[in-house]
Design a protein around this motif. Structure first.
Motif, PDB file in Angstrom:
ATOM      1  N   PRO A 110       4.259   3.059   4.684  1.00  0.00           N
ATOM      2  CA  PRO A 110       3.156   2.494   3.895  1.00  0.00           C
ATOM      3  C   PRO A 110       3.342   2.661   2.391  1.00  0.00           C
ATOM      4  O   PRO A 110       2.996   1.773   1.624  1.00  0.00           O
ATOM      5  N   GLY A 111       3.926   3.761   1.949  1.00  0.00           N
ATOM      6  CA  GLY A 111       4.142   3.982   0.526  1.00  0.00           C
ATOM      7  C   GLY A 111       5.194   3.071  -0.083  1.00  0.00           C
ATOM      8  O   GLY A 111       5.314   2.984  -1.302  1.00  0.00           O
ATOM      9  N   ASP A 112       5.951   2.374   0.763  1.00  0.00           N
ATOM     10  CA  ASP A 112       6.975   1.437   0.282  1.00  0.00           C
ATOM     11  C   ASP A 112       6.406   0.057  -0.009  1.00  0.00           C
ATOM     12  O   ASP A 112       7.147  -0.832  -0.414  1.00  0.00           O
ATOM     13  N   MET A 113       5.104  -0.131   0.210  1.00  0.00           N
ATOM     14  CA  MET A 113       4.490  -1.439   0.043  1.00  0.00           C
ATOM     15  C   MET A 113       3.244  -1.311  -0.831  1.00  0.00           C
ATOM     16  O   MET A 113       2.467  -0.374  -0.673  1.00  0.00           O
ATOM     17  N   VAL A 114       3.066  -2.276  -1.728  1.00  0.00           N
ATOM     18  CA  VAL A 114       1.870  -2.351  -2.562  1.00  0.00           C
ATOM     19  C   VAL A 114       1.255  -3.717  -2.361  1.00  0.00           C
ATOM     20  O   VAL A 114       1.952  -4.730  -2.412  1.00  0.00           O
ATOM     21  N   GLU A 115      -0.027  -3.741  -2.089  1.00  0.00           N
ATOM     22  CA  GLU A 115      -0.770  -4.993  -1.985  1.00  0.00           C
ATOM     23  C   GLU A 115      -2.057  -4.845  -2.780  1.00  0.00           C
ATOM     24  O   GLU A 115      -2.704  -3.795  -2.730  1.00  0.00           O
ATOM     25  N   PHE A 116      -2.389  -5.875  -3.524  1.00  0.00           N
ATOM     26  CA  PHE A 116      -3.572  -5.869  -4.380  1.00  0.00           C
ATOM     27  C   PHE A 116      -3.532  -4.704  -5.363  1.00  0.00           C
ATOM     28  O   PHE A 116      -4.550  -4.164  -5.761  1.00  0.00           O
TER      29      PHE A 116
END
Length: 150
Positions: A110-116
C-alpha cells in the motif's frame, strides 16, 4: 486502488464493451478481495497492428492483455481467482478464445501507491482512509457507505 490496464487492438472493443468490462473487473476484484468497487480503476489502451508482438511475430488481432496493479496481501488462491474471473469475463464479453487472453497481476505494498495525494491504506482500512481525505475528494468519490465496508 486496484488499477487494471486493458490492451486491445484498434476496433476490437466498443464503448459499451469497455463499460461492461470495467464494471465486471471491478466486481470480480471486489468479490475476491473485498476492496471497495468505487475505488477500482480500469484503463483501456488501444494497440495498432504493429504495437504488439509475441515471440517476435505480430500478436493475434483478437488478443487482449490485462495488467492489474493490486495491493499485496497473501491470501491463498486470491490471485488465481482474480485472473480466472477476468479471463472468463473477457472470453464471454468479447466472444474470444481463452487462448487470446493474457492476464497479469503485480502486487504492490500500500505504501508504494498514492491516490488522491495520499498513500493507500492496508486492505480493510479503506473507511478510515476515505474519511481522512479532503472534502473535495469526497465529492469525486460519492458512494453509499456500504461501498467502503461501513
Amino acid at each position: 486502488m486496484p488499477t487494471y490496464e486493458c490492451y486491445t487492438h484498434r476496433g476490437q472493443v466498443d464503448a459499451a464493451a469497455k463499460a461492461q468490462l470495467a464494471a465486471g473487473i471491478a466486481q470480480i476484484h471486489h468479490e475476491v478481495t473485498g476492496a471497495p468497487i468505487m475505488l477500482s480503476q480500469c484503463i483501456f489502451h488501444t494497440l495498432d497492428p504493429d504495437d504488439h508482438f509475441i515471440g517476435g511475430q505480430p500478436a493475434p488481432a483478437n488478443g487482449v492483455w490485462v495488467h492489474g496493479h493490486i495491493r499485496s496481501k497473501p491470501t491463498g488462491d486470491r490471485n488465481k481467482r482474480i485472473t480466472a474471473g477476468i479471463t472468463d469475463l473477457l472470453t464471454r464479453t468479447l466472444q474470444i478464445s481463452s487462448s487470446a487472453v493474457w492476464v497479469y497481476l503485480s502486487e504492490l505494498s500500500p505504501g508504494d501507491m498514492v491516490e488522491f495525494g495520499h498513500a493507500l491504506p492496508e486492505p480493510g482500512a479503506e473507511r478510515s482512509w476515505f474519511d481522512n481525505l479532503p472534502p473535495n475528494v469526497h465529492n469525486q468519490l460519492v458512494t453509499p457507505d456500504h461501498a467502503l465496508g461501513a
